[in-house]
Design a protein around this motif. Structure first.
Motif, PDB file in Angstrom:
ATOM      1  N   LYS A  40       0.811  -1.227   0.000  1.00 48.01           N
ATOM      2  CA  LYS A  40       0.000   0.000   0.000  1.00 48.01           C
ATOM      3  C   LYS A  40       0.845   1.279   0.000  1.00 48.01           C
ATOM      4  O   LYS A  40       0.343   2.359   0.304  1.00 48.01           O
ATOM      5  N   GLN A  41       2.115   1.156  -0.332  1.00 48.10           N
ATOM      6  CA  GLN A  41       2.971   2.337  -0.444  1.00 48.10           C
ATOM      7  C   GLN A  41       2.712   3.027  -1.782  1.00 48.10           C
ATOM      8  O   GLN A  41       2.297   2.378  -2.748  1.00 48.10           O
ATOM      9  N   PRO A  42       2.958   4.334  -1.888  1.00 42.41           N
ATOM     10  CA  PRO A  42       2.657   5.054  -3.133  1.00 42.41           C
ATOM     11  C   PRO A  42       3.380   4.447  -4.340  1.00 42.41           C
ATOM     12  O   PRO A  42       4.579   4.156  -4.271  1.00 42.41           O
ATOM     13  N   PRO A  43       2.663   4.236  -5.438  1.00 46.63           N
ATOM     14  CA  PRO A  43       3.280   3.619  -6.622  1.00 46.63           C
ATOM     15  C   PRO A  43       4.064   4.608  -7.461  1.00 46.63           C
ATOM     16  O   PRO A  43       3.905   5.821  -7.345  1.00 46.63           O
ATOM     17  N   MET A  44       4.901   4.070  -8.332  1.00 47.89           N
ATOM     18  CA  MET A  44       5.559   4.856  -9.368  1.00 47.89           C
ATOM     19  C   MET A  44       4.531   5.255 -10.426  1.00 47.89           C
ATOM     20  O   MET A  44       3.502   4.602 -10.579  1.00 47.89           O
ATOM     21  N   THR A  45       4.845   6.252 -11.186  1.00 50.29           N
ATOM     22  CA  THR A  45       4.142   6.522 -12.441  1.00 50.29           C
ATOM     23  C   THR A  45       4.964   5.891 -13.567  1.00 50.29           C
ATOM     24  O   THR A  45       6.134   5.520 -13.370  1.00 50.29           O
ATOM     25  N   MET A  46       4.386   5.769 -14.734  1.00 49.72           N
ATOM     26  CA  MET A  46       5.138   5.278 -15.878  1.00 49.72           C
ATOM     27  C   MET A  46       6.281   6.233 -16.217  1.00 49.72           C
ATOM     28  O   MET A  46       7.349   5.807 -16.659  1.00 49.72           O
ATOM     29  N   GLU A  47       6.051   7.524 -15.970  1.00 50.21           N
ATOM     30  CA  GLU A  47       7.118   8.514 -16.186  1.00 50.21           C
ATOM     31  C   GLU A  47       8.254   8.298 -15.200  1.00 50.21           C
ATOM     32  O   GLU A  47       9.431   8.464 -15.535  1.00 50.21           O
ATOM     33  N   GLY A  48       7.901   7.896 -13.980  1.00 56.72           N
ATOM     34  CA  GLY A  48       8.926   7.612 -12.981  1.00 56.72           C
ATOM     35  C   GLY A  48       9.752   6.393 -13.347  1.00 56.72           C
ATOM     36  O   GLY A  48      10.967   6.359 -13.124  1.00 56.72           O
ATOM     37  N   LYS A  49       9.096   5.389 -13.910  1.00 54.69           N
ATOM     38  CA  LYS A  49       9.806   4.192 -14.374  1.00 54.69           C
ATOM     39  C   LYS A  49      10.796   4.556 -15.473  1.00 54.69           C
ATOM     40  O   LYS A  49      11.958   4.122 -15.452  1.00 54.69           O
ATOM     41  N   GLN A  50      10.353   5.377 -16.415  1.00 53.13           N
ATOM     42  CA  GLN A  50      11.239   5.812 -17.496  1.00 53.13           C
ATOM     43  C   GLN A  50      12.365   6.676 -16.951  1.00 53.13           C
ATOM     44  O   GLN A  50      13.507   6.613 -17.443  1.00 53.13           O
ATOM     45  N   ALA A  51      12.068   7.471 -15.916  1.00 50.10           N
ATOM     46  CA  ALA A  51      13.104   8.318 -15.306  1.00 50.10           C
ATOM     47  C   ALA A  51      14.240   7.467 -14.752  1.00 50.10           C
ATOM     48  O   ALA A  51      15.408   7.867 -14.804  1.00 50.10           O
ATOM     49  N   LEU A  52      13.905   6.273 -14.223  1.00 47.72           N
ATOM     50  CA  LEU A  52      14.945   5.364 -13.719  1.00 47.72           C
ATOM     51  C   LEU A  52      15.861   4.928 -14.860  1.00 47.72           C
ATOM     52  O   LEU A  52      17.091   4.966 -14.727  1.00 47.72           O
ATOM     53  N   PHE A  53      15.276   4.516 -15.982  1.00 46.97           N
ATOM     54  CA  PHE A  53      16.082   4.079 -17.124  1.00 46.97           C
ATOM     55  C   PHE A  53      16.982   5.216 -17.624  1.00 46.97           C
ATOM     56  O   PHE A  53      18.168   5.014 -17.900  1.00 46.97           O
ATOM     57  N   ASP A  54      16.410   6.405 -17.739  1.00 50.78           N
ATOM     58  CA  ASP A  54      17.173   7.553 -18.232  1.00 50.78           C
ATOM     59  C   ASP A  54      18.298   7.916 -17.263  1.00 50.78           C
ATOM     60  O   ASP A  54      19.404   8.293 -17.697  1.00 50.78           O
ATOM     61  N   TYR A  55      18.013   7.806 -15.984  1.00 50.02           N
ATOM     62  CA  TYR A  55      18.996   8.110 -14.936  1.00 50.02           C
ATOM     63  C   TYR A  55      20.227   7.215 -15.078  1.00 50.02           C
ATOM     64  O   TYR A  55      21.370   7.680 -15.058  1.00 50.02           O
ATOM     65  N   VAL A  56      19.994   5.911 -15.240  1.00 47.53           N
ATOM     66  CA  VAL A  56      21.120   4.983 -15.357  1.00 47.53           C
ATOM     67  C   VAL A  56      21.853   5.197 -16.676  1.00 47.53           C
ATOM     68  O   VAL A  56      23.091   5.237 -16.711  1.00 47.53           O
ATOM     69  N   LYS A  57      21.115   5.362 -17.760  1.00 45.08           N
ATOM     70  CA  LYS A  57      21.745   5.573 -19.069  1.00 45.08           C
ATOM     71  C   LYS A  57      22.663   6.792 -19.069  1.00 45.08           C
ATOM     72  O   LYS A  57      23.653   6.841 -19.804  1.00 45.08           O
ATOM     73  N   SER A  58      22.355   7.772 -18.239  1.00 48.13           N
ATOM     74  CA  SER A  58      23.144   9.005 -18.204  1.00 48.13           C
ATOM     75  C   SER A  58      24.511   8.805 -17.559  1.00 48.13           C
ATOM     76  O   SER A  58      25.358   9.697 -17.619  1.00 48.13           O
ATOM     77  N   GLY A  59      24.717   7.631 -16.920  1.00 51.25           N
ATOM     78  CA  GLY A  59      26.019   7.362 -16.322  1.00 51.25           C
ATOM     79  C   GLY A  59      25.985   6.947 -14.869  1.00 51.25           C
ATOM     80  O   GLY A  59      27.034   6.803 -14.234  1.00 51.25           O
ATOM     81  N   LYS A  60      24.795   6.703 -14.341  1.00 52.92           N
ATOM     82  CA  LYS A  60      24.661   6.331 -12.929  1.00 52.92           C
ATOM     83  C   LYS A  60      24.631   4.811 -12.770  1.00 52.92           C
ATOM     84  O   LYS A  60      24.723   4.054 -13.733  1.00 52.92           O
ATOM     85  N   GLY A  61      24.469   4.358 -11.509  1.00 56.05           N
ATOM     86  CA  GLY A  61      24.520   2.937 -11.219  1.00 56.05           C
ATOM     87  C   GLY A  61      23.203   2.376 -10.726  1.00 56.05           C
ATOM     88  O   GLY A  61      22.390   3.089 -10.132  1.00 56.05           O
TER      89      GLY A  61
END
Length: 314
Positions: free
Chosen positions: A103-124
């Motif tokens: 019952k914790q607040p869910p991600m949005t689809m934009e948030g899911k994509q933000a994770l992919f973009d974050y890692v692609k930019s050079g993060k871990g």
């Protein structure tokens, strides 16, 4: 004149000493543990206190210069929120874009994509255990034979990003894992093989570009879930300019305190942060050629008939 010059030089020298002796800033890591599916006890908060895994991570953080933020709130995921972290660490289950079990607040689809973009930019990105029991392709975790299929490029974007997807697990048992890259950070002192009592995941749909770090000896294990060739249990891969590292280990509390697991985990985190380097060329075909062969589907037993109360005696 010499005395006048000496004082400023001494101050400058002292400033240099202070500058060079200042501690390096800590890496900041988000440990995200939302459970839209089953919540594992090692990441469960009790009375607002850190979970068992979080307590272990706090100790490892003190030794390695890592600062952790612990969260189960998926609604925070955005480009700006993730920008404050050097790496994101998942121990999650289910469709994180739904409220689900905890019952914790869910991600949005934009948030899911933000994770992919974050890692692609050079993060871990680091994932342990049920990070592979997350964002199942076509919600297959709730299905029967379908969950044993490979989808390749049509698998959920998260599955391709992580490197594989959880199918099922059998009973907890001691299983042998063979190290396939002893030079990778964290594996230098592990030896040729390792193993301990654990809930070992049977996995599918491996992304072809993963760099396998260890494979599990499935044919020697008990249970239908492991009737298959050896398959990867820990790996690394590049995602754009970023780094993804995953291990199927991490179910049991005593695994989190096991020196071998900690050695492997520390090496993986350091690599994901970019503090240590390693060549993560694709080696799935060489190290686990039968990895895409999945175990047989076993239909669940039929439900037991409901008990009927005996009629009262007349």
């Amino acid at each position: 004149m010499i005395k006048k010059l000496a004082a400023p030089l001494m101050l400058a020298s002292a400033a240099c000493v202070v500058a060079f002796s200042a501690p390096a800033p800590k890496h900041k890591i988000l440990f995200f543990t939302k459970s839209s599916g089953f919540e594992h006890s090692v990441i469960s908060w009790k009375n607002g206190q850190p979970s068992h895994a979080e307590k272990v991570l706090l100790e490892l953080g003190e030794k390695n210069g890592w600062e952790f933020e612990f969260s189960k709130d998926g609604s925070k995921f955005s480009r700006d929120y993730l920008a404050q972290f050097d790496a994101v660490f998942f121990y999650t289950t289910g469709d994180l874009c739904s409220e689900g079990t905890d019952k914790q607040p869910p991600m949005t689809m934009e948030g899911k994509q933000a994770l992919f973009d974050y890692v692609k930019s050079g993060k871990g990105f680091i994932g342990t255990h049920s990070a592979s029991d997350t964002f199942h392709t076509d919600n297959e975790s709730q299905k029967g034979p379908e969950r044993y299929l490979n989808h390749g490029d049509k698998a959920d974007a998260y599955v391709r990003f992580l490197g594989a997807e959880f199918i099922k697990h059998g009973k907890q048992q001691d299983a042998k894992n063979t190290v396939t890259d002893p030079k990778f950070p964290g594996f230098e002192k592990v030896g040729a093989t390792y193993g301990f009592m654990e809930e070992w995941y049977s996995l599918k749909d491996f992304t072809p570009d993963i760099h396998v770090l260890s494979v599990i000896d499935a044919p020697a294990m008990e249970g239908k879930e492991y009737e298959r060739p050896a398959y990867p249990s820990t790996w690394a891969r590049k995602e754009g300019n970023g780094r993804v590292w995953y291990t199927a280990m991490g179910h049991r509390e005593d695994v989190w305190t096991n020196p071998t697991f900690q050695e492997i985990l520390i090496g993986g985190v350091k690599w994901a942060l970019g503090d240590v380097q390693a060549d993560v060329y694709p080696n799935l075909a060489e190290t686990a050629p039968g990895a895409m062969t999945n175990p047989p589907y076993v239909a669940p037993p039929p439900p037991k008939p409901a008990k009927t109360e005996a009629a009262p005696a007349k």
